[in-house]
Design a protein around this motif. Structure first.
Motif, short mmCIF file in Angstrom:
data_model
loop_
_atom_site.label_atom_id
_atom_site.label_comp_id
_atom_site.label_asym_id
_atom_site.label_seq_id
_atom_site.Cartn_x
_atom_site.Cartn_y
_atom_site.Cartn_z
N HIS A 54 37.77 39.16 43.17
CA HIS A 54 37.56 37.73 43.31
C HIS A 54 38.77 37.10 43.99
O HIS A 54 39.73 37.80 44.31
N HIS A 72 34.14 33.37 35.62
CA HIS A 72 35.58 33.12 35.75
C HIS A 72 35.79 32.36 37.06
O HIS A 72 36.46 31.34 37.11
N ASP A 121 38.40 40.08 36.56
CA ASP A 121 38.73 39.21 35.43
C ASP A 121 37.49 38.82 34.64
O ASP A 121 37.59 37.96 33.75
FE LIG Z 1 41.47 35.72 38.23
#
Ligand SMILES: [Fe+2]
Ligand SMILES: [Fe+2]
Lengths: 252, 252
Positions: free
Chosen positions: B62, B118, B148
């Protein structure tokens, strides 16, 4: 899953950059810890309990100068746990190992090999499977825990604690570099964030141990390393298996 | 050796506690990096060259807020390398992946799964073997790289960067908790020195994601976390694939 049926965790302690290895048999839940650290003993116990493991032995590869062993703290919380260190270390432990000693947990075993030179009592542990007989077939060896004898692209210092660079060179070449090239090398420390290597990699790329003996001795004599920060507290504590460690005094 | 013929290294960057994963096919030498970090790009290149690997892709799970990606630095040193990130991240990259995208290297493949919450563009990668057809047999899944989305006994925060805790909960439950219990979970970060977990472990012991959705949302809303130190430099840099990062100004 490096070997079928093996639970494996390479745990890390950030201050001393020490790896603590958790190995266990998935079926019987029996396991061992290699080089536990005092500061992370509670983390280790929590994980061991969550995984439902029965840790039989806590092994130290040698009498460490850079951190206090977690063995005593673990023994208080994990009844039945036995601490192990080489006889030649001169340190206290429940089991004093000699070259060739086998540590069994479930279907697995660790073969202890004397790899002195960083200290007199350094040992490496080679993982194998129990197959009825006690012989150790080298072709099987997939993991070796080398302590401070062989580090990734390096090796333990030889300028204190009975350090002897010629002895270290001979030990690594005869006891570790004779393992299969594909055997994974798991050291006690790494400071660059690299977790493991292989015997083949170190035989090719280790900048010290690929050199002839005379050159190796010269390199080791000229490193000029500073004294480890914790040595004055760590060494006496580790000689008595991490027992009687006074509580830390918080920094002002 | 978690899977036969797989070279695997879980590299660590100490400041942001980020794991960078190196995966490669031992036979063809083709490989990938997941979540490389700017500060450790040179270390990664050195290791890749020593191992003789041909790294095809550098994937980001990400658009990170806590460190600058190493993709641009790696591309300068490894010609032919392509950066990859999800299309939904809104960030620049050579390959913009959508849910189901397959990244192949040698006999292996990574299946990209959208696991938003997230951030909008979070992806997890499930490792499998190429078997002629492109179908992905879940029973094979031995490793999942969760970024994450799912952390060990935790998860990514949802209080900035399009954070949405209900969406995160659904994504983890539908895309990760449906993998085999034995599947190893490799997150983008760990702050306690624990390198990996399993799907079964997190389904049992994750203190947040084992809770009902409503309770999870409440937990996530009350974390009160500080703003990440590097966010103001990391986010703009990561949106352009780590390019045009001004040289660091040394602290006075
Ligand atoms: Fe992150
Ligand atoms: Fe040592």
């Amino acid at each position: 899953l490096i070997m079928d049926g093996l639970i494996f965790r390479q745990l890390f302690e950030k201050e001393s950059c020490t790896y603590t290895y958790l190995l266990a048999d998935e079926a019987t839940k029996e396991g061992v810890l290699i080089d536990p650290v005092l500061e992370t003993a509670d983390r280790d116990v929590k994980l061991i309990k969550e995984l439902g493991l029965d840790i039989k032995f806590a092994l130290n590869t040698h009498c460490h100068a850079d951190h206090i062993t977690g063995t005593a703290a673990l023994k208080r919380q994990l009844p039945g746990l036995q601490s192990c260190i080489s006889k030649d270390s001169g340190a206290k432990a429940d089991v004093q190992m000699e070259h060739g000693h086998m540590i069994k947990f479930g279907a697995f075993k660790l073969q202890a090999r004397a790899t002195p030179g960083h200290t007199d009592g350094c040992m490496s542990f080679v993982l194998g499977k129990c197959d009825g007989c006690m012989s150790f077939v080298l072709g099987e060896a997939r993991m070796c825990f080398t302590g401070d004898a062989l580090l990734i692209r390096g090796c333990g210092r030889t300028d204190f604690q009975q350090g002897d660079s010629a002895r270290l060179y001979t030990a690594v070449h005869s006891q570790i570099f004779t393992l299969p090239d594909s055997c994974l090398v798991y050291p006690a420390h790494n400071y660059q964030g690299i977790p493991c290597s292989t015997v083949g990699e170190e035989k090719t790329h280790n900048p010290r141990l690929t050199k002839p003996l005379a050159e190796f001795i010269e390199i080791m004599a000229s490193l000029g390393l500073p004294k480890p920060k914790q040595i004055d507290t760590a060494l006496p504590a580790n000689l008595v298996d991490g027992e009687d460690v006074p509580p830390a005094i918080p920094a002002a």
